[in-house]
Design a protein around this motif. Structure first.
Motif, PDB file in Angstrom:
ATOM      1  N   LEU A  96       0.935  -1.125  -0.096  1.00  0.00           N
ATOM      2  CA  LEU A  96      -0.071  -0.071  -0.165  1.00  0.00           C
ATOM      3  C   LEU A  96       0.997   1.317   0.098  1.00  0.00           C
ATOM      4  N   ILE A  97       0.419   2.274  -0.796  1.00  0.00           N
ATOM      5  CA  ILE A  97       1.224   3.502  -0.760  1.00  0.00           C
ATOM      6  C   ILE A  97       0.143   4.564  -0.342  1.00  0.00           C
ATOM      7  N   GLU A  98       0.398   5.239   0.353  1.00  0.00           N
ATOM      8  CA  GLU A  98      -0.663   6.340   1.017  1.00  0.00           C
ATOM      9  C   GLU A  98       0.089   7.702   0.831  1.00  0.00           C
ATOM     10  N   ALA A  99      -0.935   8.843   0.753  1.00  0.00           N
ATOM     11  CA  ALA A  99      -0.482  10.092   0.816  1.00  0.00           C
ATOM     12  C   ALA A  99       0.132  10.431   2.120  1.00  0.00           C
ATOM     13  N   ARG A 100       1.270  10.986   2.401  1.00  0.00           N
ATOM     14  CA  ARG A 100       1.738  11.340   3.643  1.00  0.00           C
ATOM     15  C   ARG A 100       1.711  13.031   3.983  1.00  0.00           C
ATOM     16  N   ASN A 101       2.133  13.690   2.574  1.00  0.00           N
ATOM     17  CA  ASN A 101       2.458  15.206   3.064  1.00  0.00           C
ATOM     18  C   ASN A 101       1.307  15.916   2.054  1.00  0.00           C
ATOM     19  N   ALA A 102       0.321  14.964   1.643  1.00  0.00           N
ATOM     20  CA  ALA A 102      -0.636  15.839   0.751  1.00  0.00           C
ATOM     21  C   ALA A 102      -1.982  15.226   1.166  1.00  0.00           C
ATOM     22  N   ARG A 103      -3.122  15.773   0.505  1.00  0.00           N
ATOM     23  CA  ARG A 103      -4.280  15.049   0.590  1.00  0.00           C
ATOM     24  C   ARG A 103      -4.598  13.947  -0.057  1.00  0.00           C
ATOM     25  N   SER A 104      -3.810  13.721  -1.091  1.00  0.00           N
ATOM     26  CA  SER A 104      -3.999  12.704  -2.243  1.00  0.00           C
ATOM     27  C   SER A 104      -2.527  12.563  -2.959  1.00  0.00           C
ATOM     28  N   LEU A 105      -2.522  11.255  -3.521  1.00  0.00           N
ATOM     29  CA  LEU A 105      -1.474  10.941  -4.592  1.00  0.00           C
ATOM     30  C   LEU A 105      -2.042  11.637  -5.843  1.00  0.00           C
ATOM     31  N   ARG A 106      -1.093  11.879  -6.808  1.00  0.00           N
ATOM     32  CA  ARG A 106      -1.327  12.310  -8.241  1.00  0.00           C
ATOM     33  C   ARG A 106      -0.579  11.703  -9.126  1.00  0.00           C
ATOM     34  N   PHE A 107      -1.104  11.055  -9.947  1.00  0.00           N
ATOM     35  CA  PHE A 107      -0.300  10.391 -11.091  1.00  0.00           C
ATOM     36  C   PHE A 107      -1.214  10.233 -12.344  1.00  0.00           C
ATOM     37  N   GLU A 108      -0.558   9.796 -13.161  1.00  0.00           N
ATOM     38  CA  GLU A 108      -1.243   9.876 -14.639  1.00  0.00           C
ATOM     39  C   GLU A 108      -1.217   8.520 -15.342  1.00  0.00           C
ATOM     40  N   ILE A 109      -2.135   8.083 -15.940  1.00  0.00           N
ATOM     41  CA  ILE A 109      -2.392   6.787 -16.540  1.00  0.00           C
ATOM     42  C   ILE A 109      -2.974   7.026 -17.642  1.00  0.00           C
ATOM     43  N   GLY A 110      -2.574   6.748 -19.090  1.00  0.00           N
ATOM     44  CA  GLY A 110      -3.078   6.890 -20.291  1.00  0.00           C
ATOM     45  C   GLY A 110      -3.343   8.257 -20.404  1.00  0.00           C
ATOM     46  N   GLY A 111      -2.599   9.217 -20.119  1.00  0.00           N
ATOM     47  CA  GLY A 111      -3.120  10.581 -20.262  1.00  0.00           C
ATOM     48  C   GLY A 111      -3.822  11.123 -19.308  1.00  0.00           C
ATOM     49  N   ARG A 112      -4.485  10.548 -18.597  1.00  0.00           N
ATOM     50  CA  ARG A 112      -5.490  11.348 -17.372  1.00  0.00           C
ATOM     51  C   ARG A 112      -4.753  11.334 -16.134  1.00  0.00           C
ATOM     52  N   THR A 113      -4.902  12.404 -15.469  1.00  0.00           N
ATOM     53  CA  THR A 113      -4.610  12.606 -14.299  1.00  0.00           C
ATOM     54  C   THR A 113      -5.538  12.306 -13.389  1.00  0.00           C
ATOM     55  N   ILE A 114      -4.906  11.415 -12.403  1.00  0.00           N
ATOM     56  CA  ILE A 114      -5.960  10.660 -11.226  1.00  0.00           C
ATOM     57  C   ILE A 114      -5.239  10.947  -9.942  1.00  0.00           C
ATOM     58  N   PHE A 115      -6.367  11.210  -9.036  1.00  0.00           N
ATOM     59  CA  PHE A 115      -5.911  11.446  -7.402  1.00  0.00           C
ATOM     60  C   PHE A 115      -6.675  10.508  -6.959  1.00  0.00           C
ATOM     61  N   ARG A 116      -5.702   9.918  -5.701  1.00  0.00           N
ATOM     62  CA  ARG A 116      -6.247   8.909  -4.806  1.00  0.00           C
ATOM     63  C   ARG A 116      -5.369   9.037  -3.341  1.00  0.00           C
TER      64      ARG A 116
END
Length: 155
Positions: A96-116
């Motif tokens: 598991l990878i969890e956000a620590r220093n921000a409210r969410s993680l930000r990454f891109e998949i297939g050109g879309r920006t996703i927040f989790r």
């Protein structure tokens, strides 16, 4: 970190122990030269052969250390980068990878920006760069060590 150890007959070890200082330095020089060749081979593997280069941190962290004592000459090629071990041997389980220093993680998949808030990283396959380089260089290392020991014993 990879360490190669030559184990031999007691008589050979006694003869190596009796090698004069000058010949011992020549043997150490040969071991150092082989270790530096291995280091370069590992770094080439980290230049796209085994892993894609993102920052170059792992590749630039590959180091060589040679130690000489009265009874042995050893060389070590390795890295002090923590994630190098995970790339070399892989990770057999998800984590598991969890956000620590921000409210969410930000990454891109297939050109879309996703927040989790968290994601589960899948198992990581083995991507050997140290052991595979050593295996590929084994004949050259054995030949180089044999030549160096023969030269030292002839003196």
């Amino acid at each position: 970190m990879i360490t190669v150890e030559l184990i031999g007959d007691r008589a050979l070890i006694a003869r190596l122990d009796a090698i004069p200082t000058r010949e011992r330095h020549e043997l150490a020089r040969a071991v150092t030269k082989l270790a530096l060749k291995l280091q370069r081979k590992v770094q080439r593997k980290l230049s796209g052969q085994v892993l894609k280069v993102r920052t170059g941190t792992l590749r630039s962290s590959i180091n060589t250390e040679t130690r000489t004592s009265e009874s042995e000459v050893t060389a070590t090629v390795g890295t002090n980068v923590k994630y190098g071990r995970f790339q070399e041997f892989g990770v057999s389980h998800a984590w598991l990878i969890e956000a620590r220093n921000a409210r969410s993680l930000r990454f891109e998949i297939g050109g879309r920006t996703i927040f989790r808030r968290s994601v589960r990283h899948p198992p990581l396959p083995e991507r050997s760069f140290l052991r595979s380089a050593l295996a590929e260089m084994r004949p050259q290392i054995e030949a180089g060590l044999t030549a160096a020991v023969d030269a030292a014993l002839k003196e």
